[in-house]
Structures are given as structure tokens and as C-alpha cells.
Design a protein around this motif. Sequence first.
Motif, PDB file in Angstrom:
ATOM      1  N   ASP A 103     -30.266  -3.934   0.421  1.00 22.29           N
ATOM      2  CA  ASP A 103     -29.107  -2.980  -0.923  1.00 22.29           C
ATOM      3  C   ASP A 103     -27.725  -2.755   0.395  1.00 22.29           C
ATOM      4  O   ASP A 103     -26.447  -3.315   0.004  1.00 22.29           O
ATOM      5  CB  ASP A 103     -29.493  -2.394  -1.075  1.00 22.29           C
ATOM      6  CG  ASP A 103     -30.255  -1.717  -2.443  1.00 22.29           C
ATOM      7  OD1 ASP A 103     -30.573  -2.276  -3.001  1.00 22.29           O
ATOM      8  OD2 ASP A 103     -30.646  -0.727  -2.858  1.00 22.29           O
ATOM      9  N   TYR A 104     -28.124  -2.886   1.237  1.00 24.12           N
ATOM     10  CA  TYR A 104     -26.735  -2.982   2.308  1.00 24.12           C
ATOM     11  C   TYR A 104     -26.207  -4.306   2.609  1.00 24.12           C
ATOM     12  O   TYR A 104     -25.622  -4.379   3.351  1.00 24.12           O
ATOM     13  CB  TYR A 104     -27.486  -1.904   3.427  1.00 24.12           C
ATOM     14  CG  TYR A 104     -27.209  -0.730   2.670  1.00 24.12           C
ATOM     15  CD1 TYR A 104     -26.142  -0.054   3.513  1.00 24.12           C
ATOM     16  CD2 TYR A 104     -28.747   0.137   2.769  1.00 24.12           C
ATOM     17  CE1 TYR A 104     -25.932   1.433   2.741  1.00 24.12           C
ATOM     18  CE2 TYR A 104     -28.648   1.740   2.531  1.00 24.12           C
ATOM     19  CZ  TYR A 104     -27.046   2.737   3.077  1.00 24.12           C
ATOM     20  OH  TYR A 104     -27.389   3.592   1.696  1.00 24.12           O
ATOM     21  N   LEU A 105     -27.312  -5.656   2.701  1.00 27.50           N
ATOM     22  CA  LEU A 105     -26.810  -7.015   3.396  1.00 27.50           C
ATOM     23  C   LEU A 105     -26.276  -7.193   2.677  1.00 27.50           C
ATOM     24  O   LEU A 105     -26.440  -7.290   1.315  1.00 27.50           O
ATOM     25  CB  LEU A 105     -27.983  -7.006   3.552  1.00 27.50           C
ATOM     26  CG  LEU A 105     -29.053  -6.174   4.743  1.00 27.50           C
ATOM     27  CD1 LEU A 105     -30.431  -6.975   4.540  1.00 27.50           C
ATOM     28  CD2 LEU A 105     -28.627  -5.897   5.619  1.00 27.50           C
ATOM     29  N   HIS A 106     -25.113  -8.358   3.362  1.00 26.08           N
ATOM     30  CA  HIS A 106     -24.238  -8.885   2.116  1.00 26.08           C
ATOM     31  C   HIS A 106     -24.788 -10.581   2.197  1.00 26.08           C
ATOM     32  O   HIS A 106     -25.196 -10.941   1.080  1.00 26.08           O
ATOM     33  CB  HIS A 106     -23.042  -9.650   3.125  1.00 26.08           C
ATOM     34  CG  HIS A 106     -22.006  -8.514   3.538  1.00 26.08           C
ATOM     35  ND1 HIS A 106     -21.679  -7.571   2.132  1.00 26.08           N
ATOM     36  CD2 HIS A 106     -22.120  -7.886   4.429  1.00 26.08           C
ATOM     37  CE1 HIS A 106     -20.738  -6.784   2.988  1.00 26.08           C
ATOM     38  NE2 HIS A 106     -21.049  -6.407   4.278  1.00 26.08           N
ATOM     39  N   ALA A 107     -25.563 -10.683   2.929  1.00 27.89           N
ATOM     40  CA  ALA A 107     -26.354 -12.260   2.941  1.00 27.89           C
ATOM     41  C   ALA A 107     -27.619 -12.401   3.278  1.00 27.89           C
ATOM     42  O   ALA A 107     -28.090 -11.833   4.489  1.00 27.89           O
ATOM     43  CB  ALA A 107     -25.117 -13.846   3.229  1.00 27.89           C
ATOM     44  N   VAL A 108     -28.493 -12.321   2.586  1.00 30.76           N
ATOM     45  CA  VAL A 108     -30.449 -12.497   3.041  1.00 30.76           C
ATOM     46  C   VAL A 108     -30.922 -12.519   1.286  1.00 30.76           C
ATOM     47  O   VAL A 108     -30.414 -12.957   0.664  1.00 30.76           O
ATOM     48  CB  VAL A 108     -30.564 -10.784   2.734  1.00 30.76           C
ATOM     49  CG1 VAL A 108     -29.891  -9.750   1.002  1.00 30.76           C
ATOM     50  CG2 VAL A 108     -32.274 -10.708   2.956  1.00 30.76           C
ATOM     51  N   ILE A 109     -32.179 -13.209   2.071  1.00 32.67           N
ATOM     52  CA  ILE A 109     -33.297 -14.355   1.379  1.00 32.67           C
ATOM     53  C   ILE A 109     -34.201 -12.963   1.409  1.00 32.67           C
ATOM     54  O   ILE A 109     -34.845 -12.831   2.464  1.00 32.67           O
ATOM     55  CB  ILE A 109     -33.270 -15.684   1.122  1.00 32.67           C
ATOM     56  CG1 ILE A 109     -34.171 -16.318   0.580  1.00 32.67           C
ATOM     57  CG2 ILE A 109     -33.233 -15.879   2.498  1.00 32.67           C
ATOM     58  CD1 ILE A 109     -34.034 -17.807   0.342  1.00 32.67           C
ATOM     59  N   THR A 110     -35.282 -13.297   0.973  1.00 31.04           N
ATOM     60  CA  THR A 110     -36.804 -12.717   0.686  1.00 31.04           C
ATOM     61  C   THR A 110     -37.223 -14.042   0.743  1.00 31.04           C
ATOM     62  O   THR A 110     -37.592 -14.281  -0.281  1.00 31.04           O
ATOM     63  CB  THR A 110     -37.372 -12.046  -0.308  1.00 31.04           C
ATOM     64  OG1 THR A 110     -36.762 -12.037  -0.878  1.00 31.04           O
ATOM     65  CG2 THR A 110     -36.945 -10.215   0.337  1.00 31.04           C
ATOM     66  N   ILE A 111     -38.617 -14.525   1.322  1.00 29.60           N
ATOM     67  CA  ILE A 111     -39.400 -15.507   1.081  1.00 29.60           C
ATOM     68  C   ILE A 111     -40.808 -15.351   1.561  1.00 29.60           C
ATOM     69  O   ILE A 111     -40.654 -14.884   2.706  1.00 29.60           O
ATOM     70  CB  ILE A 111     -39.482 -16.431   2.657  1.00 29.60           C
ATOM     71  CG1 ILE A 111     -37.904 -17.178   2.160  1.00 29.60           C
ATOM     72  CG2 ILE A 111     -40.443 -17.232   2.509  1.00 29.60           C
ATOM     73  CD1 ILE A 111     -37.872 -18.242   1.205  1.00 29.60           C
ATOM     74  N   ARG A 112     -41.629 -15.538   0.812  1.00 34.07           N
ATOM     75  CA  ARG A 112     -43.217 -15.454   0.722  1.00 34.07           C
ATOM     76  C   ARG A 112     -43.628 -16.689   0.751  1.00 34.07           C
ATOM     77  O   ARG A 112     -43.935 -16.898   0.651  1.00 34.07           O
ATOM     78  CB  ARG A 112     -43.876 -14.615  -1.268  1.00 34.07           C
ATOM     79  CG  ARG A 112     -43.741 -13.750  -1.474  1.00 34.07           C
ATOM     80  CD  ARG A 112     -43.572 -13.103  -2.264  1.00 34.07           C
ATOM     81  NE  ARG A 112     -44.275 -13.981  -3.543  1.00 34.07           N
ATOM     82  CZ  ARG A 112     -44.661 -14.430  -5.385  1.00 34.07           C
ATOM     83  NH1 ARG A 112     -45.179 -12.800  -5.176  1.00 34.07           N
ATOM     84  NH2 ARG A 112     -44.837 -15.038  -5.822  1.00 34.07           N
TER      85      ARG A 112
ATOM     86  N   TRP B 233     -42.762 -13.427  -9.392  1.00 34.61           N
ATOM     87  CA  TRP B 233     -41.697 -12.693  -8.440  1.00 34.61           C
ATOM     88  C   TRP B 233     -40.226 -13.716  -8.958  1.00 34.61           C
ATOM     89  O   TRP B 233     -40.222 -14.312  -8.017  1.00 34.61           O
ATOM     90  CB  TRP B 233     -42.603 -11.743  -7.537  1.00 34.61           C
ATOM     91  CG  TRP B 233     -41.836 -11.436  -7.019  1.00 34.61           C
ATOM     92  CD1 TRP B 233     -41.159  -9.802  -6.554  1.00 34.61           C
ATOM     93  CD2 TRP B 233     -41.294 -11.401  -5.564  1.00 34.61           C
ATOM     94  NE1 TRP B 233     -40.934  -8.932  -5.684  1.00 34.61           N
ATOM     95  CE2 TRP B 233     -40.363 -10.008  -4.984  1.00 34.61           C
ATOM     96  CE3 TRP B 233     -41.007 -12.666  -4.556  1.00 34.61           C
ATOM     97  CZ2 TRP B 233     -40.226 -10.442  -4.141  1.00 34.61           C
ATOM     98  CZ3 TRP B 233     -40.163 -12.113  -3.349  1.00 34.61           C
ATOM     99  CH2 TRP B 233     -39.561 -11.020  -2.996  1.00 34.61           C
ATOM    100  N   ALA B 234     -39.426 -12.499  -9.240  1.00 34.09           N
ATOM    101  CA  ALA B 234     -37.456 -12.617  -8.621  1.00 34.09           C
ATOM    102  C   ALA B 234     -37.551 -12.273  -7.145  1.00 34.09           C
ATOM    103  O   ALA B 234     -37.357 -11.271  -7.086  1.00 34.09           O
ATOM    104  CB  ALA B 234     -37.064 -11.707  -9.635  1.00 34.09           C
ATOM    105  N   SER B 235     -37.740 -12.688  -6.910  1.00 35.05           N
ATOM    106  CA  SER B 235     -37.348 -12.598  -4.723  1.00 35.05           C
ATOM    107  C   SER B 235     -35.753 -12.151  -5.200  1.00 35.05           C
ATOM    108  O   SER B 235     -35.559 -13.149  -5.694  1.00 35.05           O
ATOM    109  CB  SER B 235     -37.627 -13.855  -4.087  1.00 35.05           C
ATOM    110  OG  SER B 235     -36.739 -15.327  -4.716  1.00 35.05           O
ATOM    111  N   VAL B 236     -35.531 -11.480  -3.907  1.00 25.76           N
ATOM    112  CA  VAL B 236     -33.854 -11.365  -3.655  1.00 25.76           C
ATOM    113  C   VAL B 236     -33.479 -12.851  -3.211  1.00 25.76           C
ATOM    114  O   VAL B 236     -33.596 -12.761  -2.363  1.00 25.76           O
ATOM    115  CB  VAL B 236     -34.668 -10.560  -2.868  1.00 25.76           C
ATOM    116  CG1 VAL B 236     -32.763  -9.663  -2.601  1.00 25.76           C
ATOM    117  CG2 VAL B 236     -34.745  -8.783  -2.996  1.00 25.76           C
ATOM    118  N   THR B 237     -32.369 -13.049  -3.798  1.00 26.26           N
ATOM    119  CA  THR B 237     -31.678 -14.181  -3.355  1.00 26.26           C
ATOM    120  C   THR B 237     -29.361 -13.049  -3.395  1.00 26.26           C
ATOM    121  O   THR B 237     -29.261 -12.580  -4.506  1.00 26.26           O
ATOM    122  CB  THR B 237     -31.451 -15.346  -3.370  1.00 26.26           C
ATOM    123  OG1 THR B 237     -32.591 -15.613  -4.015  1.00 26.26           O
ATOM    124  CG2 THR B 237     -30.436 -15.934  -3.358  1.00 26.26           C
TER     125      THR B 237
END
Length: 262
Positions: free
Chosen positions: A163-172, A237-241
Motif C-alpha cells: 500500500d506504500y509503494l508507487h510502482a509494484v507488480i505481483t508475479i505468481r 486471481w487479480a494480481s497487483v499492478t
Amino acid sequence: MTAHRYIFVGGLHRSGTSLVARLIGGLPGVSAVNAAPVPENEGVYLQGAIPHTARHGVPMHFATDPAQHHIEGSHFDRLETQMRLERDWAPYYKEAPWRVEKSPVNLTRMRLYQQLFPLSQFVVVTRHPEAVAAATSKWVDMDSAAMINHWLDAHDIVQRDIDYLHAVITIRYEDIIADPTATLARLAAFLDMDTVPAPSDIRNGNQDYAGTATLSPAQAERASVWGYRAGLQVQPWASVTRHPLRRIAENVVAAAGVAPST
């Protein structure tokens, strides 16, 4: 002002961080650490700004250790830390717009690194907790239930930090295995560059751990937040972008398609 930006890859040990770093390092405009005299070419071993000894970064321990959760305003949030990291890492990179740095402990340093390198971007790599527990068991003396609980507790912390990050992506890891081309396209879009063909030698390592550990009903409920079910199963799953530029965030989502289910 530096002419490069960092993309930091983090995840629990045996989650697939090396694989993701290899995918990113193969993109044009990215420089990666290669053939360094340290385990898995991990940048954490190549710097002296933040102590890293045998007592730091211990598998199935570091991610829930408050002393290793480095955030903005902490002791290492200083210009001296940023300058030392740049100096120590510089010999291992070529000139390129992006530098990829992969270390499992990046998982607990993302908020600090964002302060030190404001234009940096982050990749959080996850893998089914049953597979992580089984793959890590050779290193730690813990039963599978305790290791799975560590996975869950660690990712609760990660979820809050995101929640604190400006640019992040999650990869499974499981989505890489199911469709490496789509995953690589997402990563390329995240860096705003053209993609390349995915490697052909990616195998499903989860099949090595079938039946070795099983999520309890309570654990499965918590793991479902990340799209994981008991028995090494995954679900859509709706990954975070997240990215400050809407165009890039939309391109990443467009490249993703529909997450596979097994």
C-alpha cells in the motif's frame, strides 16, 4: 542524478525470484548481476550499507523479523546508505536504463528502497505456500505447518507494505509456468519496453512437491487472498499492478490476460 533506475525483485526463498530476475534481465535495456562470487547473484551479498550476515535473511525467519523490516524513516533511511549501495553495486552492472537487483530480503526492504531510490520499481514474487515449505525444508528445522504459517504471516506484512509503494507488480510462480510469454509481457510492460521471446526451458517445479504438505482449512482461507488453495492448486486471481503512469498500468493489465486456474 543517476542515468539508471532499479527494479527490485523480492520473495521468500524458493519462490522463483531467480527465475523472475532472469526473465527481466533478458529484456533489452536491463542490466543484471551475473557471475558474481555470491549465492544466486544476490545483490544483498555485494553491499555493505545494510548488514547481512548468517543471522540475516534466514529462510523461514527473516520475513517476520521486525529487525529486518526496513521502512521509510528507519535507521538506514539516509543518504549515506543510498550512496554506499550505489558504490558497492556499480561494478556488477553494465550501463543500461534499468538495473535488476534480486534478493529474497528485498521483500522486507521495499519501503526503504523506495525512499532511497524514488524512481525504483518492485516485483513481489509468490509461490504456493505448500511448495515453498517443501522446497525450504532442507534448510530449516521446522514442520510444514509452521513454515506455511510463516509464509502466511510474511505475506500479510507484504500486503500492508504494498500500500506504500508507487510502482509494484505481483508475479505468481504458477502463472509463469502456465504462460511464460504472458508473464514476460507483463514485466516488459511494467518497465515500458518491448518484450522478447520467453525462454523455452521453464519447467513446473511444483510437481516435485505433490503431497508433501497440505494447507489446513484455516491456512487455505488465508492463502486464498493470494489465489492459492490446498493441494498445490491455484485459482484465478487479480494480481497487483500499480504504477504512477496510468498508461503503463493499463498496458500491464492488458498484457496479463486471464490468470489460469489448475
